[in-house]
Design a protein around this motif. Structure first.
Motif, mmCIF file in Angstrom:
data_model
loop_
_atom_site.group_PDB
_atom_site.id
_atom_site.type_symbol
_atom_site.label_atom_id
_atom_site.label_comp_id
_atom_site.label_asym_id
_atom_site.label_seq_id
_atom_site.Cartn_x
_atom_site.Cartn_y
_atom_site.Cartn_z
ATOM 1 N N ASP A 1 52.449 -29.093 -2.998
ATOM 2 C CA ASP A 1 52.588 -29.264 -1.558
ATOM 3 C C ASP A 1 52.785 -27.912 -0.871
ATOM 4 O O ASP A 1 53.793 -27.231 -1.086
ATOM 5 C CB ASP A 1 53.775 -30.182 -1.265
ATOM 6 N N LEU A 2 51.819 -27.536 -0.043
ATOM 7 C CA LEU A 2 51.902 -26.261 0.676
ATOM 8 C C LEU A 2 53.040 -26.223 1.695
ATOM 9 O O LEU A 2 53.432 -25.133 2.139
ATOM 10 C CB LEU A 2 50.577 -25.984 1.396
ATOM 11 N N ASP A 3 53.580 -27.367 2.058
ATOM 12 C CA ASP A 3 54.639 -27.382 3.057
ATOM 13 C C ASP A 3 55.911 -26.680 2.601
ATOM 14 O O ASP A 3 56.769 -26.362 3.430
ATOM 15 C CB ASP A 3 54.959 -28.825 3.464
ATOM 16 N N VAL A 4 56.042 -26.417 1.292
ATOM 17 C CA VAL A 4 57.230 -25.684 0.833
ATOM 18 C C VAL A 4 57.262 -24.279 1.414
ATOM 19 O O VAL A 4 58.331 -23.669 1.512
ATOM 20 C CB VAL A 4 57.293 -25.606 -0.715
ATOM 21 N N PHE A 5 56.108 -23.763 1.838
ATOM 22 C CA PHE A 5 56.085 -22.431 2.436
ATOM 23 C C PHE A 5 56.757 -22.405 3.801
ATOM 24 O O PHE A 5 56.998 -21.324 4.350
ATOM 25 C CB PHE A 5 54.648 -21.919 2.537
ATOM 26 N N GLY A 6 57.077 -23.559 4.334
ATOM 27 C CA GLY A 6 57.808 -23.616 5.590
ATOM 28 C C GLY A 6 59.268 -23.240 5.455
ATOM 29 O O GLY A 6 59.983 -23.169 6.459
ATOM 30 N N HIS A 7 59.716 -22.977 4.228
ATOM 31 C CA HIS A 7 61.142 -22.704 3.985
ATOM 32 C C HIS A 7 61.368 -21.403 3.229
ATOM 33 O O HIS A 7 62.436 -21.206 2.656
ATOM 34 C CB HIS A 7 61.754 -23.867 3.192
ATOM 35 N N VAL A 8 60.381 -20.504 3.235
ATOM 36 C CA VAL A 8 60.533 -19.259 2.487
ATOM 37 C C VAL A 8 60.584 -18.058 3.424
ATOM 38 O O VAL A 8 60.106 -18.112 4.557
ATOM 39 C CB VAL A 8 59.384 -19.066 1.466
ATOM 40 N N ALA A 9 61.186 -16.971 2.924
ATOM 41 C CA ALA A 9 61.217 -15.717 3.677
ATOM 42 C C ALA A 9 60.058 -14.812 3.297
ATOM 43 O O ALA A 9 59.663 -13.941 4.077
ATOM 44 C CB ALA A 9 62.541 -15.004 3.433
#
Length: 285
Positions: A77-85
């Protein structure tokens, strides 16, 4: 004290992506790795955890597996990139593929996050044309094997913010590695020099100047290289080296034209260690 970002995302869980995730895990970050399908994701997770266990056995980290494993998240799921710095793209060296990957990741990043490519040769400016925030983008070229390598090239694009470069240098140091900062140019510094040496070694083998073992021994014993150029090509992958050479030949001229021996071995599927055969036989390695 330098510190890595709390959360890092890596697109691609192959040898390089897994190594990058591994390095950030050991430095204290949470690492999220995204793969193209569930089978690839499961393989990536197993690959990273094996490497982490090896680091624990060697004593290169004081963290136990029970602490490190929960910090690793591997999925599709690419949406995990919504929570990275920090997000690092580590997909194959194909411009169209990287364009698609970078645009997809950027669309999900928080506004203050940093996007980096692990490209070993492609122009950062060429990659940035699909991005909305090129000033938050740069190259972080890690070396294989990532955990053991002490070098990371920080590659600046025309639009890259100067403050971002300094921040990336600090992150590299926090990983226990040394940053080398280069301006955007085909092959940067390391690939351009490394490919030059590797191609000449292949030409020497092609011409019967010496055996692969003796060519490599000349550089290891005579110039103190940790590994000879032909063995290194096997490790990197003959297909990867061919792709870089073709790109450099297109951009910088015929001195980077790949030898016919390299093209022949790639056509035969002899890609180095990953296929069991390249300039060396790796089947018992």
């Amino acid at each position: 004290m330098n510190a890595v970002p709390d959360r890092v995302g890596v697109l691609g869980g192959g040898r390089m992506g897994a190594g990058i995730a591994h390095a950030f895990l050991l430095a204290g970050a949470e690492a999220a790795v995204v793969e193209r399908d569930r089978m690839s994701a499961d393989a990536a997770r197993a690959r990273i955890l094996r490497a982490v266990e090896a680091s624990i056995e060697r004593g290169t980290t004081t963290f136990p597996l029970e602490t490190l494993a929960p910090r690793l998240h591997v999925g599709v799921d690419l949406d995990v990139f919504g929570h990275v710095a920090l997000a690092v793209e580590a997909v194959p060296e194909d411009l169209a593929m990287k364009h698609e990957a970078l645009a997809a990741v950027e669309a999900r990043l928080p506004s203050g996050a940093v996007l980096a490519s692990n490209t070993s040769s492609l122009s950062i400016d060429d990659l940035a044309v699909v991005l909305e925030r090129p000033e938050r983008f740069l190259g972080l070229h890690f070396f294989n094997p990532v955990p053991a390598s002490s070098l990371v090239e920080v590659v600046t694009g025309t639009a890259t913010d100067a403050g971002l470069v300094a921040q990336a240098q600090d992150w590299v140091r926090a990983l226990g590695k040394t940053p080398v900062t280069v301006a955007d140019a085909p092959g940067f510094a390391s690939s351009r020099l490394g490919v030059t040496l590797g191609l000449e070694a292949i030409r020497m083998l092609e011409e019967g100047v010496a055996s692969a073992e003796d060519i490599d021994a000349a550089m290891v014993l005579g110039y103190k290289h940790p590994m000879g150029p032909l063995r290194l090509t096997d490790l990197v992958g003959l297909d990867v080296r061919l792709g870089i050479a073709e790109y450099l030949a297109e951009r910088l001229g015929p001195r980077f034209e790949p030898p016919e021996l390299l093209r022949h071995l790639v056509a035969e599927g002899k890609l180095g260690r990953k296929t069991g055969q390249g300039f060396y036989d790796w089947n018992d390695a």
